[in-house]
Scaffold this motif. Structure first.
Motif, short mmCIF file in Angstrom:
data_model
loop_
_atom_site.label_atom_id
_atom_site.label_comp_id
_atom_site.label_asym_id
_atom_site.label_seq_id
_atom_site.Cartn_x
_atom_site.Cartn_y
_atom_site.Cartn_z
N UNK A 1 1.02 -1.41 -0.23
CA UNK A 1 0.13 0.28 0.13
C UNK A 1 0.22 1.28 0.22
N UNK A 2 0.03 2.54 -0.95
CA UNK A 2 1.16 3.12 -0.56
C UNK A 2 0.80 4.47 1.04
N UNK A 3 1.01 5.47 0.59
CA UNK A 3 0.77 5.97 1.84
C UNK A 3 -0.42 6.83 1.77
N UNK A 4 -1.11 6.87 0.48
CA UNK A 4 -2.18 7.32 0.35
C UNK A 4 -3.03 6.05 0.61
N UNK A 5 -2.82 5.60 -0.28
CA UNK A 5 -3.77 4.32 0.10
C UNK A 5 -4.16 4.27 2.11
N UNK B 1 0.84 10.50 9.28
CA UNK B 1 1.01 9.09 9.51
C UNK B 1 3.09 9.33 9.45
N UNK B 2 3.42 10.55 8.67
CA UNK B 2 4.94 10.13 8.55
C UNK B 2 5.01 10.65 9.76
N UNK B 3 4.25 11.31 10.82
CA UNK B 3 4.56 12.01 12.01
C UNK B 3 5.07 10.80 13.16
N UNK B 4 4.26 10.23 13.22
CA UNK B 4 3.90 8.49 13.65
C UNK B 4 4.68 7.74 13.40
N UNK B 5 4.95 7.71 12.12
CA UNK B 5 6.35 7.22 11.69
C UNK B 5 7.86 7.43 12.20
N UNK B 6 7.74 8.34 12.27
CA UNK B 6 8.74 9.57 13.33
C UNK B 6 9.17 9.28 14.47
N UNK B 7 8.19 9.40 14.79
CA UNK B 7 7.73 8.53 16.92
C UNK B 7 8.11 7.45 17.25
N UNK B 8 8.10 6.58 15.97
CA UNK B 8 7.95 5.39 16.58
C UNK B 8 6.47 4.21 16.98
N UNK B 9 5.36 5.25 16.12
CA UNK B 9 4.07 3.90 17.22
C UNK B 9 3.77 3.60 15.59
N UNK B 10 4.53 3.84 14.98
CA UNK B 10 4.34 2.96 13.37
C UNK B 10 5.63 2.51 12.47
N UNK B 11 5.74 1.24 12.43
CA UNK B 11 6.89 1.16 11.81
C UNK B 11 8.02 0.95 12.09
N UNK B 12 8.93 0.59 11.19
CA UNK B 12 9.65 1.41 10.33
C UNK B 12 9.30 1.17 8.96
N UNK B 13 8.96 1.98 8.43
CA UNK B 13 7.73 1.89 7.30
C UNK B 13 8.89 1.12 6.43
N UNK B 14 8.55 0.37 5.20
CA UNK B 14 9.27 0.08 4.36
C UNK B 14 9.85 1.19 3.27
N UNK B 15 10.83 1.07 2.49
CA UNK B 15 10.44 2.13 1.57
C UNK B 15 10.96 0.86 -0.10
N UNK B 16 10.38 2.41 -1.04
CA UNK B 16 10.53 1.45 -2.62
C UNK B 16 11.96 2.05 -2.69
N UNK B 17 13.18 0.79 -4.01
CA UNK B 17 14.11 1.34 -3.19
C UNK B 17 14.31 2.23 -4.68
N UNK B 18 13.63 2.62 -5.68
CA UNK B 18 13.92 3.22 -7.01
C UNK B 18 13.43 4.15 -6.38
N UNK B 19 12.60 4.59 -6.09
CA UNK B 19 12.18 6.16 -5.71
C UNK B 19 11.55 6.35 -4.28
#
Length: 146
Positions: A4-8, A20-38
């Protein structure tokens, strides 16, 4: 496995992309995988589940620290069941208090509307009864707004 994308995840959880970015930053979710290319975030079903749970907690007024505790306790499973229960019951008590406060506010508004309705109709008996109800609830109202 669904990717799923962040928009999804934003659409399905109700949390904004910045949240969602903030929750990842403060450790509530993730770490979220990243697309290698983008480098774009790629969420899985577990990440979406976490986001949906956090959205529910946020909607109920649970703060970041209690969300963090909740997430940590989820990871511990049965070992943290008592702490999870206590955390949720503490917030349930807060919500009950908020409901009680809102009930006083609602009663005041309805009593005042009844008073003005009686005045509009020229019914002095109903107006006097409504005035008594307003007078009786004012101390509760004043206490609730302090």
């Amino acid at each position: 496995m669904t990717i799923l994308t962040i928009g999804d995840v934003s659409r399905q959880s109700g949390l904004s992309e910045p949240t969602l970015r903030y929750y990842e930053e403060v450790g509530l979710i993730g770490p979220i995988a990243r697309d290698e290319g983008s480098g774009h975030r790629r969420y899985d079903e577990r990440d979406l589940d976490d986001a949906q749970i956090l959205a529910c907690l946020r909607g109920m007024g649970v703060g970041i620290e209690d969300m963090r505790t909740y997430q940590a306790n989820r990871a511990l499973g049965h070992a943290a069941a008592g702490e999870q229960r206590d955390l949720l019951l503490r917030h349930a008590a807060r919500v009950e208090q908020e409901i009680e406060t809102l009930r006083v506010h609602l009663d005041y508004l309805q009593f005042k509307a009844a008073l003005w309705d009686a005045r509009d109709r020229g019914d002095s008996t109903d107006e006097a009864e409504a005035a008594l109800r307003v007078t009786a609830i004012v101390p509760k109202l004043q206490e609730s707004i302090r």
